[in-house]
Each structure stands twice: as C-alpha cells, then as structure tokens.
Design an enzyme around this catalytic site. Sequence first.
Site, short mmCIF file in Angstrom:
data_model
loop_
_atom_site.label_atom_id
_atom_site.label_comp_id
_atom_site.label_asym_id
_atom_site.label_seq_id
_atom_site.Cartn_x
_atom_site.Cartn_y
_atom_site.Cartn_z
N ASP A 9 70.62 1.46 11.51
CA ASP A 9 71.92 1.31 12.15
C ASP A 9 72.50 -0.08 11.93
OD1 ASP A 9 69.91 0.24 13.87
OD2 ASP A 9 71.32 0.24 15.53
N GLU A 10 73.80 -0.13 11.93
CA GLU A 10 74.57 -1.38 11.92
C GLU A 10 74.13 -2.33 10.80
OE1 GLU A 10 73.69 -2.54 15.93
OE2 GLU A 10 75.30 -1.31 16.74
N VAL A 11 73.80 -1.78 9.65
CA VAL A 11 73.37 -2.60 8.51
C VAL A 11 74.59 -3.30 7.92
CG1 VAL A 11 72.29 -2.60 6.24
CG2 VAL A 11 71.45 -1.05 8.03
#
Length: 196
Positions: free
Chosen positions: A66-68
């Site tokens: 997530d949220e890379v």
Amino acid sequence: ETDMPGHAYCWGDGYPKIRANCPGYQSQKDEVVLNPIETETYQVINGVLDQISDTTEDNYVHLGGDEVQYGCWTDDVSISQWMEDHNLDTEQLGQIFYSTVQKHVQKMNKTALYWEDISSFNVPDDTIFEVYSSISMVRQLLQDKKYVINSYGWYLDMQMPISNYPTYEWVDTWKVMWYLDPLREANVTASQQTYF
C-alpha cells in the site's frame, strides 16, 4: 503484515543497500521504498518470510503493497539509470518486484495477501486483496473474480470510519462500524478491524 516495497525506511537501518536513496522523499520516511534492483533486497525479504513461515502455522502472508511512492525509484539515481538501461517504467519495475517476491511465497507454499493498491499488477489468481478505501473497491475486485478482505469502515483510529457519516470525537464511531455490513454491500471473504 510485512509491508513492502513501501513504508520500508527502517529496513535500511539494518541493511542500507536495500533502501532506495531518494533525497526528495527523505523528509517523510514513510514514503521511502525498498531498492528493487539490489539482489540483497530479495535475500533479506526471503529471510524475513522464511522466519515468518518457520514460526507461524498460517497458510497466508500479508506483503503490504500500500501507498508505495514509486517516484522514489525515479529519484534514486542508480534505480533510475537501471530502469533507463532496461527500458522500464516504475510500473514495470513494480511488476518485477512483486513477481520476484511472489516466487518465494509460492516456494513457501503460502498464499499472498496485499493491500488493494497492487490489484492492477499481475499476481497469482489465489492472491487476496485487503481493501481500505471503499465498498465500491470491494465490489470491483469481486467483479474481477478476486479474493477480498474488507477493512473499509473499520479503522479504529478514524474519527469518520465511513466517508460522509460524521461521528462525535470517537464516542460513537462504534455505531458507524456496527452499521457497516459488507455482506449487505458485497460478498466479502472476511473482514478485520485495523488500527495504526
């Protein structure tokens, strides 16, 4: 959850070569990612996953995703040059990263869980996606024949766990969480409460 390749700044404290060197992201350490072109990155990941496998009986392993901040890769001179040399963009490099990690997960005879963010990547059909953004994302993934865990609406640290459904200073967030029934909205594999 063993979050990767994002939220990975601390990995580099023990193994500096596996952390991307992206100066534009250093002020927000949560945005620093793993270095996907370093062999040592995968050696460390495989070692961590082996320890998880050796110490748990679970058939599943949550690998984050997530949220890379993929821009961190283009901000790292060596990674950017490597992508240019191989004629790749960040999405293609992300696919290489997830595919490489997935090979080890399959050797471990485990099923991977990821956050919804990587649902557009090519992953095995038995991959489970954890959704945090909306019931509509749950519906979309189910329509795409994906396995889903719903966390949307059940973040215990959110004053408004469901968009546009106000609560008062966390006093009545339980009412919102109780109201949310993903089975009413979509057929969901499982649900969990999440707290960060």
